[in-house]
Design a protein around this motif. Structure first.
Motif, PDB file in Angstrom:
ATOM      1  N   MET A 201       0.820  -1.209   0.000  1.00  0.00           N
ATOM      2  CA  MET A 201       0.000   0.000   0.000  1.00  0.00           C
ATOM      3  C   MET A 201       0.857   1.264   0.000  1.00  0.00           C
ATOM      4  SD  MET A 201      -2.921  -1.500   2.564  1.00  0.00           S
ATOM      5  CE  MET A 201      -3.934  -0.068   2.844  1.00  0.00           C
ATOM      6  N   ARG A 202       1.925   1.253   0.783  1.00  0.00           N
ATOM      7  CA  ARG A 202       2.755   2.470   0.803  1.00  0.00           C
ATOM      8  C   ARG A 202       3.543   2.640  -0.485  1.00  0.00           C
ATOM      9  NH1 ARG A 202       8.189   3.047   2.935  1.00  0.00           N
ATOM     10  NH2 ARG A 202       9.215   1.059   3.330  1.00  0.00           N
ATOM     11  N   MET A 203       3.952   1.533  -1.133  1.00  0.00           N
ATOM     12  CA  MET A 203       4.650   1.686  -2.405  1.00  0.00           C
ATOM     13  C   MET A 203       3.680   2.092  -3.509  1.00  0.00           C
ATOM     14  SD  MET A 203       7.653   1.522  -1.496  1.00  0.00           S
ATOM     15  CE  MET A 203       8.037   2.155  -3.118  1.00  0.00           C
ATOM     16  N   THR A 204       2.422   1.668  -3.441  1.00  0.00           N
ATOM     17  CA  THR A 204       1.416   2.159  -4.384  1.00  0.00           C
ATOM     18  C   THR A 204       1.252   3.668  -4.233  1.00  0.00           C
ATOM     19  OG1 THR A 204       0.224   0.048  -4.379  1.00  0.00           O
ATOM     20  CG2 THR A 204      -1.007   1.982  -5.087  1.00  0.00           C
ATOM     21  N   SER A 205       1.213   4.129  -2.982  1.00  0.00           N
ATOM     22  CA  SER A 205       1.124   5.565  -2.718  1.00  0.00           C
ATOM     23  C   SER A 205       2.344   6.304  -3.265  1.00  0.00           C
ATOM     24  CB  SER A 205       1.002   5.799  -1.208  1.00  0.00           C
ATOM     25  OG  SER A 205       0.993   7.168  -0.891  1.00  0.00           O
ATOM     26  N   ALA A 206       3.526   5.739  -3.027  1.00  0.00           N
ATOM     27  CA  ALA A 206       4.769   6.376  -3.490  1.00  0.00           C
ATOM     28  C   ALA A 206       4.836   6.439  -5.007  1.00  0.00           C
ATOM     29  CB  ALA A 206       5.968   5.601  -2.944  1.00  0.00           C
ATOM     30  N   ILE A 207       4.511   5.340  -5.670  1.00  0.00           N
ATOM     31  CA  ILE A 207       4.562   5.294  -7.133  1.00  0.00           C
ATOM     32  C   ILE A 207       3.530   6.253  -7.722  1.00  0.00           C
ATOM     33  CG2 ILE A 207       4.155   3.819  -9.146  1.00  0.00           C
ATOM     34  CD1 ILE A 207       5.253   1.471  -7.428  1.00  0.00           C
ATOM     35  N   GLY A 208       2.322   6.238  -7.157  1.00  0.00           N
ATOM     36  CA  GLY A 208       1.277   7.121  -7.665  1.00  0.00           C
ATOM     37  C   GLY A 208       1.650   8.586  -7.539  1.00  0.00           C
TER      38      GLY A 208
END
Length: 780
Positions: A201-208
């Motif tokens: 979830m945090r890497m999805t946030s970072a990538i987005g």
């Protein structure tokens, strides 16, 4: 709410439905159940933003991405009340959808089952129960996990719900809440999945967020440009000269001062990381890892971002050079990558290949260290009398030096930084955390980095500032205001001095608490071949998970281990006395993958094995560590102690992984000096009970025959000098026979024919590691 906040928060909450679905709280798939969870949260708390964020749970799978339905739902939440247009929300939904796809590229293949557990990143055949992260009560040991039931998730989701109702809806406070509850929840229920839901979830946030900052639009997502084009930067920073910086000091009050330098270095790292995040408009989710003087950040690839990084690098390096006379250097580099290079494609580990390119840049940068500094080789100005700081050795004009605060001698002069760190060292035991801010504060022990001041938080109220690093907790405090919250895990165990609970015991006190010989024990260790392991990982999520779990062990769990917890995991290890309630130990540094610890020598000796056994269990026997031990007179300079144990650790690692340099020993040619951990434990369990009664006493029939043990060590030296001779064997037999102790060491009486035929070492070669330790313990 700005579009950047919407994407960052949407990415953090898009998969919240997975534990909700596994708990059977609602009906439908995890997208629908997550949306209902967030809508109910909005109704319960009155925060309409959760209703808006529910759209990111509802719309992040391909079969749900129907624009007509998406627009209808967007209109239904009235985004204008949050300062957003419908197009802003639609664009954000597509970006998070693509970020989720890119973040999912690392997933293990295989048929999913709804409630499979999370497997260990270090040992993929072992798994975890889905429980909250807790640093104080149990060491999370992966093992065999049977079929999970909805009840295993229901309690977890309920506690997550309670925390979400209490905290502000901000990325910096959501992150630790999700970390606390979702660290041991699998991101996908496929066989062998090692990515926690929190990291996904945090890497999805970072990538987005990086995609949005790079100018990616819904149209770009549809055309595949966000994954095919180099829209991302991997930014890596690596400090060099850390050992010399921390240990290359002299003078009074060394131990508390060393701890201050160790803390100070970590604060400098956070200062630079925060500067990168702030100037590039990113969140802490974009920090893949930051540990041990080394960090990796995911960012947008834009000309503006690259120019900002160049400015940050130049300022940071010039500041480090000016402050520390070239002893400490930061290599900062970045590499442009595509979305596809954040994972693997067609069996190729594209992420590892991108990191190798970045590593080459870092290596070249280190070879050209301090080229960023203008006028590096200019001659110093004349006319000022130059003197040297008595602590760190920095050369300064005489009028820039002042009496050192830890010395009673006014003629001992130190630089401003050393005096600031001396004051910090005295206050460190009371410090609950640090506030980082660009403005100076009237506060105790304020130090400074290249961009911010570091204000110790020792008493309420919390000082206001840009960021709060709060020690050893994931629970954000109330009333943060605009201050960013960052959990600050630190191994800060220390033995208090005398009756003063806030003063760190010095070398004399620690050595005086030892059993037998009054020596100071020094332990240095690190994980074997961790760089190779990290280099093999095929996604930012896996790298973040592995680094995070390393930090958990060597910071949070190490504190509890020293206090005597996790005895069921530690088991029966070599010991010279009962483990004290308040061990005579001081942690100078621990984090990343290494540690440096001092204390009473006998306790440090045992602690080495406690750490090794716990670490083996913690990683499911997937990783090993090596260590170097040393036993010193209390007056030995710390830099000398550090040098000796560093050399011993290096020798142990050169002889093979999973070893410890226990005692100084002679060895011919390429014979091993270090012991394999298990080999030493077997030797200890074999020899120690025959000669050592515990707590500094030999067994009764040897109390008056300590010299016999010294003679055995002399016979070992005969064997080492000439391994083809048998003189040592008959001398040993004669000695033991004369004292009627032939049965004490039957394996040492005579030649081991099997070992001789195989070319192995005779048993007497190994006995010194046990005898020398025991003889130190009984020295009165």
């Amino acid at each position: 709410m700005r579009p950047e906040e919407l994407v960052a928060l949407g990415g953090l909450l898009h998969d919240i439905g997975k534990p909700v679905q596994r708990a059977n709280l609602y009906s439908g798939d995890h997208s629908e159940q997550g949306a209902e969870f967030l809508r109910e949260l909005a109704r319960n708390t009155g925060r309409g933003e959760y209703e808006l964020l529910a759209l990111f749970s509802e719309f992040h799978h391909r079969d749900h991405m129907n624009e007509t339905e998406m627009k209808r739902k967007i209109s239904g939440v009235s985004p204008e009340r949050f300062g957003l247009g419908e197009e802003d929300v639609l664009n954000a939904l597509w970006i998070v959808y693509e970020a989720d796809n890119l973040s999912s590229a690392e997933r293990e293949k295989g048929k999913p089952e709804r409630i499979r557990p999370l497997y260990s990143i270090f040992s993929q055949e072992k798994a975890y129960q889905p429980t909250p992260l807790d640093f104080g009560h149990r060491l999370p040991i992966p093992g065999s996990v049977g079929n999970l039931r909805p009840d295993d998730y229901r309690t977890l989701v309920q506690s997550l719900w309670r925390d979400l109702t209490k905290v502000e809806l901000r990325d910096d406070v959501l992150l630790p809440v999700l970390e606390k509850h979702l660290t041991f929840v699998s991101s996908v229920a496929a066989e062998g999945n090692v990515i926690s839901l929190y990291d996904h979830m945090r890497m999805t946030s970072a990538i987005g967020l990086a995609m949005l900052k790079a100018g990616c639009t819904a149209e770009d997502v549809g055309a595949g440009r966000c994954r095919k084009e180099e829209m991302f930067l991997l930014i890596e920073g690596d400090f060099s000269g850390i050992q010399d910086f921390i240990y290359g000091v002299t003078g009074k009050g060394t131990l508390k001062y060393l701890r201050a330098r160790s803390s100070y270095l970590e604060l400098i790292g956070w200062d630079i990381v925060l500067e990168i995040l702030g100037r590039l408009g990113l969140t802490r989710a974009n920090v893949i890892f930051n540990a041990g003087g080394h960090f990796l950040i995911l960012a947008q690839n834009t000309e503006e971002a690259r120019k900002e990084l160049e400015r940050i690098r130049k300022h940071a390096v010039e500041w480090l050079y000016r402050e520390f006379d070239g002893k400490l250097y930061l290599a900062l580099e970045w590499e442009a990558v595509t979305g596809e290079e954040l994972g693997r494609t067609d069996g190729k580990n594209l992420f590892a290949e991108a990191r190798k390119r970045l590593k080459k840049k870092l290596t070249l940068r280190k070879l050209r260290r301090f080229e960023e500094v203008n006028g590096l080789f200019n001659a110093p100005k004349t006319g000022e009398r130059i003197d040297e700081c008595a602590v760190c050795g920095k050369e300064l004009p005489e009028n820039k030096l002042e009496p050192f605060r830890l010395s009673d001698d006014p003629s001992v002069k130190a630089c401003r930084t050393c005096n600031e760190l001396a004051e910090l060292g005295q206050n460190l035991p009371k410090v609950r955390g640090f506030v980082l801010d660009r403005k100076t504060h009237e506060w105790e022990a304020v130090t400074r980095g290249p961009f911010r001041y570091f204000i110790p938080y020792t008493r309420d109220p919390i000082p206001r500032g840009e960021a709060l690093l709060l020690k050893n907790t994931l629970d954000p405090p109330e009333s943060l205001g605009e201050t960013m919250f960052i959990p600050y895990l630190v191994a800060d165990y220390f033995k208090p001095s005398g009756e003063n609970g806030y003063a760190v015991a010095e070398f004399t006190e620690l050595a005086g608490s030892s059993t037998g010989a009054k020596r100071l024990g020094v332990l240095k260790g690190d994980v074997d071949k961790l760089g190779e392991f990290f280099g093999s990982l095929d996604s930012p999520s896996k790298l973040a998970t592995a680094s995070r779990f390393m930090d958990y062990f060597f910071k949070a769990y190490l504190n509890e281990l020293i206090k005597g917890k996790f005895g069921d995991v530690v088991g029966d290890v070599p010991s010279l006395r009962d483990w004290p309630e308040k061990p005579d130990i001081v942690v100078i540094y621990a984090g990343g993958d290494d540690f440096f610890i001092v204390g009473a020598w006998d306790q440090v000796f045992e602690l080495a094995f406690r750490i090794r056994e716990s670490f083996s269990a913690y990683t499911g026997n997937g990783l090993t560590l090596s260590a170097g031990l040393g036993y010193f007179d209390e007056k030995t300079p710390i830099y000398r102690m550090a040098m000796v144990v560093s050399e011993r650790l290096e020798r142990a690692k050169n002889e093979g992984r999973n070893r410890a340099f226990i005692v100084e020993r002679t060895a011919p040619g390429d014979f091993p000096v270090a012991y394999e951990w298990d080999h030493y434990i077997r030797l200890w369990n074999s020899y120690a009970p025959r000669i050592y009664a515990g707590n500094g006493k030999l067994v009764r029939n040897l109390e008056s025959k300590k010299g016999l043990l010294w003679r055995l060590l002399e016979f070992r030296e005969l064997y080492v000098k000439d391994t083809t001779s048998v003189k040592w064997a008959y001398l040993t037999a004669y000695l033991l026979g004369r004292h009627k102790l032939s049965n004490l060491f039957p394996e040492l009486v005579g030649i081991d024919a099997g070992a001789a035929l195989k070319g192995d070492l005779q048993p007497i070669y190994w006995v010194d590691g046990v005898l020398k330790v025991v003889l130190m313990a009984v020295r009165g």
